[in-house]
Write an enzyme that holds these catalytic residues in place. Structure first.
Site, short mmCIF file in Angstrom:
data_model
loop_
_atom_site.label_atom_id
_atom_site.label_comp_id
_atom_site.label_asym_id
_atom_site.label_seq_id
_atom_site.Cartn_x
_atom_site.Cartn_y
_atom_site.Cartn_z
N ASN A 173 0.95 -1.05 -0.01
CA ASN A 173 -0.07 -0.10 0.14
C ASN A 173 0.88 1.14 0.03
O ASN A 173 2.17 1.03 0.25
CB ASN A 173 -0.73 -0.05 1.23
CG ASN A 173 -2.02 -1.01 1.07
OD1 ASN A 173 -2.57 -1.36 0.10
ND2 ASN A 173 -2.37 -1.73 2.12
N CYS A 174 0.11 2.30 -0.33
CA CYS A 174 0.76 3.71 -0.55
C CYS A 174 1.72 4.00 0.69
O CYS A 174 1.08 3.61 1.87
CB CYS A 174 -0.30 4.74 -0.86
SG CYS A 174 0.39 6.67 -0.69
N PRO A 175 2.80 4.28 0.79
CA PRO A 175 3.46 5.01 -0.48
C PRO A 175 4.51 3.88 -0.82
O PRO A 175 5.39 4.20 -1.75
CB PRO A 175 4.43 6.12 0.20
CG PRO A 175 4.73 5.57 1.44
CD PRO A 175 3.63 4.70 1.88
#
Length: 79
Positions: free
Chosen positions: A13-15
């Site tokens: 998941n981000c980042p």
């Protein structure tokens, strides 16, 4: 031209997808192709923004079951 380097970033998941793509592209020769597979829904926004900011060319974006595939050409201008 050599085939794209495949980089599986599914499940991250981000980042992390952008950070890992940045690191991988920095180690690649200018003009090389990197194919990313992601499941992070924000990658469809983050990866194109990263490419535009870093000067890499986003060759193709494809929606897939549960995620996206990106084909990126490494810029000659960035390291």
């Amino acid at each position: 031209m050599a085939p794209p380097f495949y980089y599986d970033l599914r499940g991250l998941n981000c980042p992390l997808p952008v950070l890992k793509a940045r690191k991988k592209l920095a180690a690649m020769a200018p003009g090389s192709l990197l194919q990313l597979e992601t499941t992070d829904p924000l990658a469809v926004i983050d990866i194109p923004a990263f490419c535009a900011e870093a000067g890499h060319r986003l060759v193709e974006t494809t929606a897939q079951d549960g995620g996206h595939r990106f084909l990126i050409e490494r810029s000659a201008l960035t390291s």
